[in-house]
Design an enzyme around this catalytic site. Structure first.
Site, PDB file in Angstrom:
ATOM      1  N   ASP A  58       0.461  -0.874   0.089  1.00  0.00           N
ATOM      2  CA  ASP A  58      -0.406   0.149   0.618  1.00  0.00           C
ATOM      3  C   ASP A  58       0.780   1.700   0.169  1.00  0.00           C
ATOM      4  O   ASP A  58       2.256   1.078  -0.123  1.00  0.00           O
ATOM      5  CB  ASP A  58      -0.675   0.190   1.411  1.00  0.00           C
ATOM      6  CG  ASP A  58      -0.651  -0.454   2.275  1.00  0.00           C
ATOM      7  OD1 ASP A  58       0.930  -0.184   2.373  1.00  0.00           O
ATOM      8  OD2 ASP A  58      -0.769  -0.165   3.212  1.00  0.00           O
ATOM      9  N   SER A  59       0.701   1.750  -0.289  1.00  0.00           N
ATOM     10  CA  SER A  59       0.893   3.546  -0.219  1.00  0.00           C
ATOM     11  C   SER A  59       1.466   4.401   1.078  1.00  0.00           C
ATOM     12  O   SER A  59       2.406   5.337   1.282  1.00  0.00           O
ATOM     13  CB  SER A  59      -0.320   4.482  -1.108  1.00  0.00           C
ATOM     14  OG  SER A  59      -1.065   5.075  -0.156  1.00  0.00           O
ATOM     15  N   GLY A  60       0.664   3.746   2.187  1.00  0.00           N
ATOM     16  CA  GLY A  60       1.373   4.198   3.394  1.00  0.00           C
ATOM     17  C   GLY A  60       0.116   5.993   3.862  1.00  0.00           C
ATOM     18  O   GLY A  60       0.252   6.005   4.596  1.00  0.00           O
ATOM     19  N   GLY A  61      -0.474   6.066   3.054  1.00  0.00           N
ATOM     20  CA  GLY A  61      -1.113   6.544   3.145  1.00  0.00           C
ATOM     21  C   GLY A  61      -2.644   6.990   4.652  1.00  0.00           C
ATOM     22  O   GLY A  61      -2.694   7.465   4.865  1.00  0.00           O
ATOM     23  N   PHE A  62      -2.878   5.705   3.886  1.00  0.00           N
ATOM     24  CA  PHE A  62      -3.756   5.204   5.383  1.00  0.00           C
ATOM     25  C   PHE A  62      -3.390   5.671   6.412  1.00  0.00           C
ATOM     26  O   PHE A  62      -3.876   5.472   7.282  1.00  0.00           O
ATOM     27  CB  PHE A  62      -4.346   3.970   5.269  1.00  0.00           C
ATOM     28  CG  PHE A  62      -5.604   3.835   5.464  1.00  0.00           C
ATOM     29  CD1 PHE A  62      -7.125   3.966   6.243  1.00  0.00           C
ATOM     30  CD2 PHE A  62      -5.149   2.725   6.719  1.00  0.00           C
ATOM     31  CE1 PHE A  62      -7.972   3.444   6.645  1.00  0.00           C
ATOM     32  CE2 PHE A  62      -6.113   2.386   7.659  1.00  0.00           C
ATOM     33  CZ  PHE A  62      -7.841   2.516   8.267  1.00  0.00           C
ATOM     34  N   ASP A 112      -2.185   8.965  -1.914  1.00  0.00           N
ATOM     35  CA  ASP A 112      -3.671   9.604  -1.658  1.00  0.00           C
ATOM     36  C   ASP A 112      -4.215   9.577  -0.392  1.00  0.00           C
ATOM     37  O   ASP A 112      -3.624   9.301   0.819  1.00  0.00           O
ATOM     38  CB  ASP A 112      -4.970   7.812  -2.139  1.00  0.00           C
ATOM     39  CG  ASP A 112      -5.094   7.329  -1.206  1.00  0.00           C
ATOM     40  OD1 ASP A 112      -4.187   6.792  -0.250  1.00  0.00           O
ATOM     41  OD2 ASP A 112      -6.188   6.619  -1.231  1.00  0.00           O
ATOM     42  N   GLN A 132     -11.013   7.390  -5.302  1.00  0.00           N
ATOM     43  CA  GLN A 132     -11.955   8.006  -4.188  1.00  0.00           C
ATOM     44  C   GLN A 132     -13.515   8.709  -3.714  1.00  0.00           C
ATOM     45  O   GLN A 132     -13.853   8.874  -4.919  1.00  0.00           O
ATOM     46  CB  GLN A 132     -11.095   8.989  -3.112  1.00  0.00           C
ATOM     47  CG  GLN A 132      -9.815   8.243  -2.601  1.00  0.00           C
ATOM     48  CD  GLN A 132     -10.651   7.645  -1.114  1.00  0.00           C
ATOM     49  OE1 GLN A 132     -11.062   7.238  -0.245  1.00  0.00           O
ATOM     50  NE2 GLN A 132      -9.043   6.870  -0.808  1.00  0.00           N
ATOM     51  N   GLY A 151     -11.329   3.861   0.151  1.00  0.00           N
ATOM     52  CA  GLY A 151     -12.149   4.843   1.761  1.00  0.00           C
ATOM     53  C   GLY A 151     -13.746   3.668   1.827  1.00  0.00           C
ATOM     54  O   GLY A 151     -15.031   4.928   2.418  1.00  0.00           O
ATOM     55  N   ASP A 172      -8.560  -7.079   0.495  1.00  0.00           N
ATOM     56  CA  ASP A 172      -7.246  -7.767   1.629  1.00  0.00           C
ATOM     57  C   ASP A 172      -7.984  -6.845   2.557  1.00  0.00           C
ATOM     58  O   ASP A 172      -8.744  -6.158   3.208  1.00  0.00           O
ATOM     59  CB  ASP A 172      -5.940  -6.633   1.193  1.00  0.00           C
ATOM     60  CG  ASP A 172      -6.154  -5.270   1.301  1.00  0.00           C
ATOM     61  OD1 ASP A 172      -5.584  -4.862   3.076  1.00  0.00           O
ATOM     62  OD2 ASP A 172      -6.558  -4.273   0.849  1.00  0.00           O
ATOM     63  N   CYS A 216     -14.228 -28.808   7.257  1.00  0.00           N
ATOM     64  CA  CYS A 216     -12.706 -27.700   7.040  1.00  0.00           C
ATOM     65  C   CYS A 216     -11.443 -29.648   7.131  1.00  0.00           C
ATOM     66  O   CYS A 216     -11.367 -29.761   7.731  1.00  0.00           O
ATOM     67  CB  CYS A 216     -12.717 -26.654   8.078  1.00  0.00           C
ATOM     68  SG  CYS A 216     -10.844 -26.005   6.993  1.00  0.00           S
ATOM     69  N   CYS A 246      -8.722 -28.093   6.782  1.00  0.00           N
ATOM     70  CA  CYS A 246      -7.112 -27.470   7.050  1.00  0.00           C
ATOM     71  C   CYS A 246      -6.606 -28.435   8.250  1.00  0.00           C
ATOM     72  O   CYS A 246      -6.747 -29.490   8.410  1.00  0.00           O
ATOM     73  CB  CYS A 246      -6.744 -25.866   7.066  1.00  0.00           C
ATOM     74  SG  CYS A 246      -7.365 -25.916   9.376  1.00  0.00           S
ATOM     75  N   CYS A 261      -7.596 -28.215  11.167  1.00  0.00           N
ATOM     76  CA  CYS A 261      -8.851 -28.859  11.623  1.00  0.00           C
ATOM     77  C   CYS A 261      -9.081 -30.658  11.414  1.00  0.00           C
ATOM     78  O   CYS A 261      -9.257 -31.316  12.430  1.00  0.00           O
ATOM     79  CB  CYS A 261     -10.241 -28.614  10.846  1.00  0.00           C
ATOM     80  SG  CYS A 261     -10.801 -27.189  11.313  1.00  0.00           S
ATOM     81  N   HIS A 296      -5.582 -21.366  10.233  1.00  0.00           N
ATOM     82  CA  HIS A 296      -6.980 -21.909  10.129  1.00  0.00           C
ATOM     83  C   HIS A 296      -8.324 -20.663   9.704  1.00  0.00           C
ATOM     84  O   HIS A 296      -9.228 -21.364   8.132  1.00  0.00           O
ATOM     85  CB  HIS A 296      -8.236 -21.694  11.088  1.00  0.00           C
ATOM     86  CG  HIS A 296      -9.771 -22.374  10.904  1.00  0.00           C
ATOM     87  ND1 HIS A 296      -9.804 -23.821   9.998  1.00  0.00           N
ATOM     88  CD2 HIS A 296     -10.561 -21.957  11.477  1.00  0.00           C
ATOM     89  CE1 HIS A 296     -10.927 -23.283  10.279  1.00  0.00           C
ATOM     90  NE2 HIS A 296     -11.757 -22.128  10.414  1.00  0.00           N
TER      91      HIS A 296
END
Length: 379
Positions: free
Chosen positions: A94-98, A148, A191, A218, A268, A306, A308, A311, A337
């Site tokens: 990510d850009s780091g903006g958040f 952004d 945005q 956003g 994500d 499940c 996995c 489990c 899990h």
């Protein structure tokens, strides 16, 4: 020549969902896809080998946090993020903006960028579109994000309008400062909050700049789910058919399905690993809080449907014991899990698109999971 290409395989006849492939320098990603978040160059409690075992096709890392620790210069010296963390599949940063906007109480937005304080030390810092590009070029992910402005929710129309215009200007600066377009794809971020007119303006600005992919930003910032779905319904059709679409910060099972239905390819979220550390598990029949007392003598797996590794080998009673004792192994098991569950869910979504039955799949899943019930417990 773009570092990545998007291949649209088919569109679901029941919805706007897309089955596709993103071709990157480190492999092909089948979409729609969920990306586990490895904020500090690690998905918390998980090894790269385990992530491959559960078929994580791509992971996300965080520009802001890696800039502060250990520093992008060290990661560049190590040969880039892939070598530094021993991950040979695709990475998105990510850009780091958040983080600049969410972690720092003291910040000042100017046309050049953002003045703020390091959330760890209080030191004064400055991040600009050019700085975000320099850091991400050094980190070396396959996909990087434009810097952004991340406005709060809700925000007044006038504030959001000026924010969208600034984000568009910053996006143009990001493209100019991006030094590795041949092996790193830069995505623009649309945005505009819940305002349709501003989403249209933002999308038009960014599409005119011809990014290799586009994110919808956003959202998942506190708005009701119906607002998010409504925004997606009028935003995703504004984005090119031949490029990937990424909904940032979304990871609850219902939102993944609803997002795919509305034409989103990539998702994500820290949700599966964050709730895992509280003993909360995603199962085929709904949310299960394994630390609760009623599981003290429950020797069944977390999810009887499940397959996995967790489990197949460990009981609710054992995992509850570990979590209650703050044993790291317990958090490893619940994290494994939950990530397996979401990655398997996206496999099922892809298969449902292939069979033109995603709306039917949603109905079945929501019924089994309990999302259709009044006062259903969500994440």
């Amino acid at each position: 020549m773009s570092a990545i290409t998007y291949e649209l395989i088919k569109t679901c006849k029941q919805s706007g969902a897309r089955l596709g492939k993103i071709h990157t320098p480190h492999g092909v990603i089948e979409t729609p896809i969920f990306m586990p978040v490895g904020t500090l160059a690690t998905v918390k409690t998980m090894s790269p080998e385990e992530l491959k075992e559960i078929n994580a096709q791509i992971i996300l890392s965080n520009t802001y946090h890696l800039w502060l620790r250990p520093g992008h210069d060290i990661i560049k010296e190590a040969g880039g993020l892939h070598k530094f963390m021993n991950w040979d599949r695709p990475i998105l940063t990510d850009s780091g903006g958040f983080q600049v906007f969410s972690l720092s109480d003291l910040r000042k937005i100017v046309e050049e960028g953002v003045h703020f304080r390091n959330h760890l030390s209080g030191e004064k810092l400055f991040l600009s579109p050019e700085g975000a590009m320099e850091i991400q070029n050094a980190l070396g992910p396959d996909i990087m994000m434009a810097f952004d402005e991340c406005p709060p929710y809700p925000a007044e129309y006038d504030y959001m309008k000026s924010s969208v215009e600034r984000t568009s200007r910053w996006a143009e600066r990001c493209l100019k400062a991006h030094n590795r377009p041949e092996d790193q794809a830069l995505f623009g971020i649309v945005q505009g909050g819940e305002y349709e007119e501003l989403r249209k303006q933002s999308a038009a600005d960014l599409v005119s700049l011809d990014f290799p992919g586009y994110a919808v930003g956003g959202l998942s910032v506190g708005e009701p789910k119906d607002v998010m779905n409504r925004v997606l319904e009028f935003t995703t059709p504004l984005l090119p058919q031949n490029k990937p679409r990424y909904l940032m910060g979304v990871g609850s099972p219902d939102a993944l399905i609803d997002g795919a239905i509305r034409g989103i390819d990539m998702f994500d979220c820290v949700l599966p690993t964050r709730i895992a550390r509280n003993g909360t598990c995603m199962t085929s029949t709904g949310r299960l809080v394994v630390r609760n007392a009623k599981y003290a003598r429950d020797f069944r797996p977390l999810d009887e449907n499940c397959d996995c590794h967790v489990c197949n080998n460990y009981s609710r009673a054992y995992i509850r014991h570990l979590v209650k004792c703050d044993e790291t192994f317990g958090f490893r098991l619940t994290s494994y899990h939950n990530l397996f569950f979401l990655l398997k869910l996206m496999e099922q979504v892809r298969q449902a698109i292939r069979e033109d039955r995603l709306l039917d799949f949603k109905e079945e899943f929501f019924e089994t999971y309990g999302f259709n019930k009044p006062n259903a417990k969500n994440f």
